[in-house]
Every structure is written in C-alpha cells, then in structure tokens.
Scaffold this motif. Structure first.
Motif, short mmCIF file in Angstrom:
data_model
loop_
_atom_site.label_atom_id
_atom_site.label_comp_id
_atom_site.label_asym_id
_atom_site.label_seq_id
_atom_site.Cartn_x
_atom_site.Cartn_y
_atom_site.Cartn_z
N ALA A 4 2.58 39.71 -70.83
CA ALA A 4 1.53 39.23 -69.99
C ALA A 4 1.48 40.38 -69.14
O ALA A 4 -0.17 40.28 -68.59
CB ALA A 4 2.54 38.43 -68.75
N THR A 7 -1.97 40.41 -71.00
CA THR A 7 -2.73 39.72 -71.47
C THR A 7 -3.60 40.10 -69.76
O THR A 7 -4.93 39.62 -69.92
CB THR A 7 -2.80 38.45 -71.48
OG1 THR A 7 -1.57 38.75 -72.39
CG2 THR A 7 -2.77 37.30 -71.00
N LEU A 62 -4.24 33.16 -75.82
CA LEU A 62 -3.84 34.06 -74.80
C LEU A 62 -1.95 34.04 -74.78
O LEU A 62 -1.73 34.41 -74.88
CB LEU A 62 -4.83 34.55 -73.68
CG LEU A 62 -5.93 34.82 -73.15
CD1 LEU A 62 -6.63 35.37 -72.06
CD2 LEU A 62 -5.57 36.42 -74.50
N HIS A 63 -2.19 32.78 -74.98
CA HIS A 63 -0.59 32.13 -74.38
C HIS A 63 -0.03 31.93 -75.89
O HIS A 63 -0.60 32.21 -77.56
CB HIS A 63 -1.09 30.35 -74.45
CG HIS A 63 -1.45 29.89 -75.33
ND1 HIS A 63 -2.87 29.54 -74.57
CD2 HIS A 63 -1.04 29.38 -76.27
CE1 HIS A 63 -3.31 28.51 -75.58
NE2 HIS A 63 -2.40 28.30 -76.40
N ASP A 64 1.58 32.15 -76.08
CA ASP A 64 2.46 31.91 -76.88
C ASP A 64 1.28 33.02 -78.32
O ASP A 64 1.91 32.92 -79.58
CB ASP A 64 1.78 30.44 -78.00
CG ASP A 64 2.12 28.95 -77.27
OD1 ASP A 64 2.83 29.43 -76.29
OD2 ASP A 64 1.15 28.39 -77.59
N LYS A 143 -7.53 27.38 -73.96
CA LYS A 143 -6.18 26.81 -73.14
C LYS A 143 -5.56 26.24 -74.11
O LYS A 143 -5.97 25.80 -74.55
CB LYS A 143 -6.35 25.65 -71.41
CG LYS A 143 -7.58 26.46 -71.00
CD LYS A 143 -8.26 25.56 -70.17
CE LYS A 143 -9.07 25.82 -69.01
NZ LYS A 143 -10.10 25.01 -68.33
N PRO A 144 -4.04 26.41 -73.51
CA PRO A 144 -2.48 25.54 -74.43
C PRO A 144 -2.84 24.12 -73.99
O PRO A 144 -3.07 23.22 -73.39
CB PRO A 144 -1.86 25.99 -73.10
CG PRO A 144 -2.19 27.03 -73.16
CD PRO A 144 -3.61 27.11 -72.10
#
Length: 213
Positions: A4, A7, A62-64, A143-144
């Motif tokens: 986190a 990121t 940036l997620h997962d 985005k997710p």
C-alpha cells in the motif's frame, strides 16, 4: 515496506512528475530519431512522411499485487506493426477529439476496458515514430472490476508486465536491425518471451526519465 505505501508513493510521483491530462502537447521531445542521429522528430531519411496524430494509454494496474502495466500484442494480419507489442491506442479523430478522449476510446475499442474503469492521471512526452506518427502517451490507472475483451481484428493478446521491470535502466537494452535499407537503432525490453521494442520501449524509456531521471 508494504504494498500500500509503495502504491501511494508511486501515485504521488506520477501526479507530481506528469503533465496535466488536458493541455497543449507541443512537438515530440522523444522519438525513433533519438538513437539514429536525428533530432526533434524522425531521421532526415524519413522526413517526407505524412504526420499523423495519435494517443495511447499506459494502463497501470495497482490492485491485486505489485504495480504492472497492461500491454497488447497487435494482430498478425494488420498492415502496420503486425505482431508488435504496443500500448492500447490509435489515431486522433479529426472531429475535434482531444488526445485524452482518443486514448480512452481506443482503450475500450482495442481491449474492452470501459471509460468507467480508467482514470487518466497524467500525460508524458509526445513521441515521434519513423512512420510519421506523433503519439501522445497517458498513464491511466485501471480500477478494479474491469474486464478485458480484446478486439480480434486488432489485438492478438493482452498481458501484464511488472512496472518495476520496465522502469529498471538495467532492462533498457539498445539493439539494432536493418529496416528499409538503413540500420535502425532502438530500445528493447524483452520480458518472459515478450519482445517489447521500438516506439513502445522508447515511450517507456521516456516515462522512466520523466519519473526518475
């Protein structure tokens, strides 16, 4: 350091170092001429090509997991740049479309990611290709919840490459090959059987220089 904070630090750097999404792009500062003895565009050998404007998105996930960029492999039957690795993007329409609008539109048309799932957070230096394109590149955070649906007429495959790998100068190789009777020098960033080179690698090099140079 946890994922986190890494990121958040990357997003802060991008927002600090990139140009605003909207605004005049000006003439390209980087291009295929950079390693070929040219300046401010393409080498003199190719100075008579028609200039066409285009825009691309460097889609940042940036997620997962750790940050990575989404890239495409162009379809093998295309008349230009067939089979090459590229950012999603294409020509800017002559109907008043902005570079940002073109980039988001092409992202959806090529790989199926809707505008609702991308946030353009900045623009980096325009890039000139030997084929006459002046390309405006954007970084867009994906985005997710997005779904990838490649257009088989344009895209053979979609894959992700670690952002850290692409931003590591140790991976910015300089290579050359003969093209239309001339030896052309270019950047290449081979990754796990994917040959990232030419304009795409050149734009990644310019993004690195903008963020870390």
């Amino acid at each position: 350091m946890t994922a986190a904070p890494q990121t958040a630090a990357l997003l802060d750097r991008l927002r600090e170092r990139l140009d605003p999404v909207e605004g005049p792009t000006g003439l390209p500062r980087f291009g295929d001429a950079d390693l070929n003895g040219g300046a401010a565009g393409v080498p003199a050998t190719f100075a008579d090509v028609e200039i066409r404007t285009a825009a691309v998105v460097a889609p940042l996930i940036l997620h997962d997991g750790p940050p990575r960029l989404l890239l495409t492999e162009r379809a093998s039957h295309l008349p230009r740049h067939a089979g090459q690795v590229a950012f999603p993007g294409g020509r800017i329409d002559d109907n008043g479309e902005t570079a940002a609008q073109a980039a988001v539109r092409e992202l959806e048309e090529e790989v199926g990611i809707s505008p609702a799932h991308v946030e353009l957070i900045g623009r980096f230096d325009a890039y000139a290709t030997v084929t006459g394109y002046h390309v405006t590149p954007f970084v867009g955070v994906i985005k997710p919840g997005y779904v990838v649906r490649p257009d088989p007429g344009e895209v053979a495959d979609v894959f992700e490459t670690p952002f850290d790998f692409l931003m590591d100068p140790a991976n910015h190789q300089r290579q050359s090959r003969e093209w239309q009777g001339h030896v052309r020098h270019f950047y290449a960033m081979p990754w796990q059987g994917r040959y990232i080179w030419g304009a795409t690698a050149g734009m990644l090099k310019s993004l690195h220089d903008r963020l870390y140079g």
